[in-house]
Structure formats: C-alpha cells, structure tokens
Design a protein around this motif. Structure first.
Motif, PDB file in Angstrom:
ATOM      1  N   ARG A 121      47.045  52.026  39.971  1.00 22.52           N
ATOM      2  CA  ARG A 121      45.850  51.995  39.124  1.00 22.52           C
ATOM      3  C   ARG A 121      45.153  53.344  38.998  1.00 22.52           C
TER       4      ARG A 121
ATOM      5  N   PHE B  12      45.372  45.531  52.326  1.00 29.31           N
ATOM      6  CA  PHE B  12      44.897  44.616  53.360  1.00 29.31           C
ATOM      7  C   PHE B  12      45.830  44.583  54.568  1.00 29.31           C
TER       8      PHE B  12
ATOM      9  N   ARG C  19      34.466  46.553  53.667  1.00 26.74           N
ATOM     10  CA  ARG C  19      34.363  45.467  52.682  1.00 26.74           C
ATOM     11  C   ARG C  19      33.115  45.640  51.815  1.00 26.74           C
TER      12      ARG C  19
ATOM     13  N   PHE D 130      50.644  44.246  39.025  1.00 30.22           N
ATOM     14  CA  PHE D 130      49.452  43.407  38.994  1.00 30.22           C
ATOM     15  C   PHE D 130      48.172  44.239  39.092  1.00 30.22           C
ATOM     16  N   GLY D 131      48.303  45.398  39.734  1.00 31.73           N
ATOM     17  CA  GLY D 131      47.154  46.299  39.803  1.00 31.73           C
ATOM     18  C   GLY D 131      46.699  46.747  38.421  1.00 31.73           C
TER      19      GLY D 131
ATOM     20  N   ILE E  43      38.047  50.989  42.840  1.00 33.99           N
ATOM     21  CA  ILE E  43      38.654  51.342  44.124  1.00 33.99           C
ATOM     22  C   ILE E  43      39.852  50.408  44.323  1.00 33.99           C
TER      23      ILE E  43
ATOM     24  N   ARG F  42      50.727  48.732  44.785  1.00 30.27           N
ATOM     25  CA  ARG F  42      49.792  48.008  43.920  1.00 30.27           C
ATOM     26  C   ARG F  42      48.444  48.734  43.869  1.00 30.27           C
TER      27      ARG F  42
ATOM     28  N   ALA G   8      34.114  48.104  49.306  1.00 31.40           N
ATOM     29  CA  ALA G   8      35.005  47.474  48.314  1.00 31.40           C
ATOM     30  C   ALA G   8      34.256  46.542  47.370  1.00 31.40           C
TER      31      ALA G   8
ATOM     32  N   PRO H  86      33.630  44.213  42.604  1.00 33.60           N
ATOM     33  CA  PRO H  86      34.726  45.071  43.071  1.00 33.60           C
ATOM     34  C   PRO H  86      35.469  45.750  41.926  1.00 33.60           C
ATOM     35  N   LYS H  87      35.719  44.980  40.850  1.00 35.69           N
ATOM     36  CA  LYS H  87      36.518  45.540  39.751  1.00 35.69           C
ATOM     37  C   LYS H  87      35.805  46.684  39.030  1.00 35.69           C
TER      38      LYS H  87
ATOM     39  N   LEU I 162      33.432  43.461  48.467  1.00 38.87           N
ATOM     40  CA  LEU I 162      33.805  42.105  48.888  1.00 38.87           C
ATOM     41  C   LEU I 162      32.735  41.475  49.768  1.00 38.87           C
TER      42      LEU I 162
ATOM     43  N   TYR J  11      46.696  44.682  35.794  1.00 42.12           N
ATOM     44  CA  TYR J  11      46.495  43.449  35.028  1.00 42.12           C
ATOM     45  C   TYR J  11      45.369  43.586  33.995  1.00 42.12           C
ATOM     46  N   THR J  12      44.296  44.216  34.413  1.00 42.73           N
ATOM     47  CA  THR J  12      43.153  44.333  33.504  1.00 42.73           C
ATOM     48  C   THR J  12      43.169  45.650  32.721  1.00 42.73           C
TER      49      THR J  12
ATOM     50  N   ALA K 136      48.796  41.137  51.577  1.00 38.82           N
ATOM     51  CA  ALA K 136      48.296  40.389  50.416  1.00 38.82           C
ATOM     52  C   ALA K 136      49.128  40.658  49.173  1.00 38.82           C
TER      53      ALA K 136
ATOM     54  N   MET L 199      42.420  48.538  47.336  1.00 43.53           N
ATOM     55  CA  MET L 199      42.377  48.199  48.756  1.00 43.53           C
ATOM     56  C   MET L 199      43.724  47.677  49.233  1.00 43.53           C
TER      57      MET L 199
END
Lengths: 286, 355
Positions: free
Chosen positions: B150, B81, B47, B98-99, B77, B146, B50, B72-73, B52, B101-102, B85, B79
C-alpha cells in the motif's frame, strides 16, 4: 509363510476385538438403523405399487410400476407445489444465512451496551413452542393482509434465534486480528463481515443452510394454516391434500413424498460433513 | 513517510489506566521499538497509533496532523500482527493484493504492485498458494507484503516474530531491517524480546506499567540505563544485582573486595549492577572488583561459558572465556574492571552513575 503368519495374527486380533459390549452396541445400532430406514423403504416401495397393491405389505412390489410417478409429475399442481416449496425454502434459507450471520457477528464481535441482554432475549425465544406462536402469527398475518401469500408462509422463519445463536458461537472463534487487519486495510464494517468473517465460518453457514432448508422443505403446520389457495400450497401440504379428496390415495402420497425427498437427500449428501460439524459445535459451545 | 508524535497519550479501560500520558516523537523514517514486559502498555500504544483503540486522552499526530478521531483507514498506516492475520481463504497474491482493496489503482497496476512486492519478499513463486501451504516464515512475509503493497506512511509491527522458531526469528529480524533500509519508511515495532529491540532499533522505548522509562539508542540504553528495571531488561543475560552500602566514598559489598573505583557522591544503601560479560572468571591483573564463590551451575555456549556463582548470599552470572568450563561445586574467582559497575539507589532504583 509370512503372509499366512500375518493373516493368522490379524485374525486373532480381530477376534479379540469382538467383545460382548460391541455386539450389543452393533445390535442396537442395527435396530435403530432399521427403524429409521423402514418407513423410507416402504415409501419408495408403495410409490411403485398400484392402488390395489397398497395394502399388500411386501417390500418388493409384485408388479412394480412407474405409473404413479408419471401421474404425479404430470399433475400441474404437484409441480406448482414443488416450485412453491423450492422458492420458499431457498428464500428463507438465504434470509437466515444473511440475517442470522449479521446479528450473530454483531453480538460476537462488537462491544455495546445491552449486548448480553439482547443475546439473552433472542435466546429466550427458543423456549417458546411453535404451537404457542401460531395464533399470534395468524392474527398478525390476518391484520397485515399476509394470509394466503408467500410472505405469509415465510415471515416467521426469515430469521431464527437458533441460527443467530449458532452463528454467534462460530464468529466468536474468528480471531480479532483478521478483522482488525482488514480495518487497517481500509474496509468498512459491512465488507469486513462479508469478505473476511463470512468465508471463515463456511462450515457454520453450511450447517445453518441445511437445517433451514430441511426445516422449510418439510414445513407443514404453518403453511397449512396460513394458506387456503391450492396454488400456494407447499409440497407437504399439497401431498396431504391427496388424502383429503374422495379417498386416501396412499400410492400418490408416497410417490409425492418420494420425489420430495430427493432435493433434501441431495443437499444432505453434498454438505453432510458440514452438518455434522455444525451439530457438534452447536452442542459443544451451547 | 511521516513523523509520529505522541503528546500525553492516555488509555483507560473503565477505572484502569493502561497508558499514563506518554510523550514521544518518532522521526520520519525512524525504526522505533517499544519494549517491555507483558501488560506494560506497548501494544495498547501501538493500537492507539493504528486507530484500533480509542485514545482516552492526549494527542496523536501523524505527519503533523491530529488523527485522534480518524479511522484506521484514514491514517494510511499498515500493520503486521502477531498471528500474521493473513486470510486463509485467499491465495498469497490475493492476500497481498488485499492491502489495495480500497485503492483506486487499475487492475493491471494492482497486479504489478502485487508482483513487485512478491518479488521483493521472495514470494513470486508462491502467489497462487493458500496460506495453509506456507511455512511460518513465508506467512510472515505475506503479512509484511500486504502491509508493504500500500505504500503507507508508517508500518506498525505487533510482536510479529514471536510465533517463529529461534533460527527463523533471527533471519526475519535481518529481513525486516534490510526492508527498512530499502524502503526508508517509519517503523514502530513492539516486542517483549530485548534481543529484537537491540538488533533492529534506531531508537528503543522501554515501557513499564503504562509509563515510558527510557528512550534512546540501543547502545545508550545498554551503557546508561536510567534505572534497575531498564538495566536488567536490556542485555542478555540480564545484569547481576548486588546489594551494597556506599558510605564516605567507600563501597562495601558482602563477600566482594573493591578497590580503585571513582564512586558517585551518595550515602546509604545502593544496588550494584554488573553485566555477566563484565564479570569474568579468573583473578585478573588489577581488578577493581574481585570475589570468589561456589559454582552452582554452568552453561557452556561454545565460545564462552556462563557460570552461575554464589557471591556472598547472591547468585550471580559470570563469563568464562574460551572453552574453559569450571566444574559445578568448585570454588572459583571472578573479577571486574573499573568502569564495569552500575550503581543504583536501593530505594528509588534510579541510576547513580558508573564506577
């Protein structure tokens, strides 16, 4: 032969199910149901009567008429009050869903100093009765020039402790993994709340929306105090004004009330499964 | 793809130190598995990588850049879960997408990536389904999808298979391994299951109480454990441990005959480790270690049988090859060849060498 045997068995089973305890329970529930339904039936019944028939307490009017509906709906004031109530109830509901969820989410999912104290402070406001708050609200509205305005009617309910509490309880059930996955995927905290957490608490949002909408649709006391202009009356205040004129026009009051129940019935029927879940959760986790 | 370096990484929660300044280099494209019991700090370390968890001390480098303070963004990387998730209100396609999204990719490019990822993971026919309509293995694939879509510099897996049944776990292990071979991306994988660690890793990191005990290839760790904990943790069934005394070049174990061993120079109490597969039922032709004892329980596995035998005052596990199943309550002989014994200092629990 088999069918006869089966139905005889079912009959015996059903007979065993009818126990004295159940009869008492059903009777009490039936009485309770009748007590609840009777005023509504009288409301609809009275709305179909003429002024002269109002004190004739028969449930089914001798000569039902829709004149009251034509009269009420034809009265521009009624439509204005209806729209006022609709605007106020929708705005306050949207505001509650947004802000209560935002605060509830923050309290449920972020670790920060004073979090517990803030939650307790919010919760403690639930102990203060509305009657105690009305005078400060009025003074505040008066000083800020909010008397006789939509904002004056709406501001006390734009965010509620109950809604915050309800949403916090629901958000606590959202696993952190979802939020962390979104964080790793690059979303900012606001988007995580909006795109990930909010869709996961739709039952809570629905319950909160229904509670808030019903509460504001039927609100009478505060709108009566804060408004003096008839154009700004909400539906309950407007309907009550029928009785303040020359005489009490029960048939018109009941007609207005009957029309006023339609949106609440529709909202409730559409979302009742959520409201039951919301009530259960609010009760269980409290 | 990128190299990940942990330099004196520390994590504290109030007064409690969860990770005690660990140093580790994860090479570009390497598959590294952190393994250890619950609470050993492996997930906390993951974590921290990551982003987090805040890093309390030390330095974390990803691709030669210090990323301690990066969100994290910003670390690029991905992750996966333990609970997958995957978002229940989105379809498989939306979850995988969704991976991105940005990402600044066009909608068409995003759709293409989603389709490609779905194809690689065998999800192409499920893209319009909701997670509730998927099996555990399919959900896990969506979670991996997901992460994959990316094109991150590293994948982090946090006990991703622990919610799957044994058969599916074995299948997914192979799928993740072949995915790593195909993509060549650095993978950091956390598990408490040593079988996962042994079968998947290029390099295993054994952790305990916030410390790294040993780093090495699966074979290294199996053959040359640095202490009793690692020796028992790696290998299934776990290593037998017998109390013994080493004095003037002679090894004395209660109820065991020992001969012809080249022993390490040490005086005093030792613990002798013996893997169940090296302790075989029967007399043997010229055994270095032999003993006999009462059979307490048997576990027939088909190709072999695990036999629990009381040697002296210690219950050990031995292996009976083939379909021979000794009777519970009978007395049997067991033996081990030279080179099968692992010696540890009884006090420090550190390895002394093989014998």
């Amino acid at each position: 032969m088999t069918a006869t045997t089966t139905s005889a068995t079912e009959l015996a089973a059903n007979r065993r199910d009818i126990r004295p305890g159940r009869i008492i329970t059903w009777t009490l529930l039936l009485i309770g149901g009748l007590i609840m339904v009777t005023p509504l039936l009288f409301m609809f019944s009275t709305s179909l009567k003429t002024a002269g028939q109002v004190y004739d307490l028969k449930l089914i009017p001798a000569a039902p008429t829709l004149d009251n509906y034509i009269k009420v709906l034809g009265d521009g004031r009624f439509m204005q009050w209806f729209l006022n109530s609709t605007f106020i109830a929708i705005t306050v509901t949207a505001s509650n869903v947004f802000f209560d969820s935002l605060v509830g989410y923050t309290l449920a999912k972020f670790e920060f100093r004073g979090r517990y104290f803030i939650f307790l402070a919010i919760l403690s406001t639930l102990m203060i009765p509305t009657e105690m708050l009305v005078i400060p609200w009025y003074l505040m509205s008066s000083q800020l020039g909010w008397l006789n305005s939509y904002w004056g009617i709406m501001f006390p309910g734009m965010m509620t402790a109950f809604g915050t509490f309800l949403m916090k309880q629901f958000f606590e059930g959202v696993p952190n993994d979802f939020l962390e996955a979104a964080r790793v995927d690059g979303l900012n905290e606001f988007t995580i709340w909006w795109k990930i957490a909010m869709p996961m608490v739709v039952p809570a949002i629905s319950a909160l929306a229904i509670f808030t909408f019903l509460g504001n649709w039927t609100a009478f006391f505060w709108p009566l105090i804060v408004t003096t202009s008839k154009e700004l009356y909400t539906l309950p205040v407007g309907i009550s004004s029928f009785s303040a004129e020359a005489s009490i026009q029960w048939e018109l009051i009941m007609t207005g009330a009957a029309i006023g129940t339609i949106p609440t019935l529709l909202v409730f029927l559409a979302l009742q499964r959520f409201i039951v879940r919301g009530v259960m959760l609010a009760g269980l986790k409290g | 793809m990128a190299k990940i370096e942990l330099q004196g990484l520390v994590k504290t929660y109030g007064q409690t130190r969860a990770v005690h300044g660990i140093d580790l280099t994860i090479e570009d494209g390497e598959f590294v598995v952190f393994v250890g019991p619950s609470g050993c700090g492996k997930s906390t370390t993951l974590r921290m990588i990551a982003g987090l968890e805040d890093i309390s001390g030390g330095t974390l480098l990803i691709g030669d850049e210090v990323v301690n303070q990066r969100e994290p963004k910003q670390r690029n990387i991905a992750m996966v879960f333990q609970n997958y998730a995957i978002y229940p209100h989105m379809t498989v396609g939306q979850n995988i997408g969704f991976g991105l999204y940005t990402s600044k990719l066009s909608k068409a490019e995003k759709q293409q990536r989603i389709a490609e990822t779905g194809k690689i993971l065998g999800l192409e026919k499920l893209l319009d389904r909701r997670p509730a309509a998927l099996s555990g293995g399919q959900r896990q694939r969506v979670a991996i999808g997901r992460a994959m879509v990316r094109d991150p510099v590293a994948f982090l897996f946090d006990e991703p298979l622990s919610n799957l049944d044994a058969q599916l776990r074995s299948q997914m292990r192979m799928e993740i391994k072949s995915l790593h071979r195909r993509l060549g991306t650095t993978i950091v994988y956390v598990t408490h299951d040593q079988v996962e660690a042994m079968t998947m890793a290029d390099k295993i990191v054994v952790m305990r109480d916030g410390h790294i005990l040993q780093v090495g290839s699966p074979t290294d760790l199996y053959e040359n454990p640095v202490d009793i904990f690692t020796a028992r943790f790696i290998g299934s069934p776990s290593m037998n441990m017998l109390e013994a005394n080493l004095s003037k070049g002679a090894l004395a174990i209660d109820g065991v005959a020992v001969s012809g061993l080249t022993l390490p120079a040490h005086e005093g109490k030792v613990t002798v480790g013996l893997r169940p597969h090296d302790l075989v039922v029967g007399e043997g032709s010229s055994p270095a270690l032999s003993a006999s004892g009462l059979v307490e329980a048997v576990e027939p596995l088909g190709s072999e049988t695990l036999v629990h035998v009381m040697i002296g005052k210690t219950l050990v596990t031995a292996t009976a090859p083939g379909r021979v199943v000794p009777a519970v309550g009978s007395t049997i002989s067991v033996h081990a060849e030279a080179g099968a014994l692992y010696l540890f200092d009884a006090a420090s629990e550190k390895a002394l060498g093989r014998a």
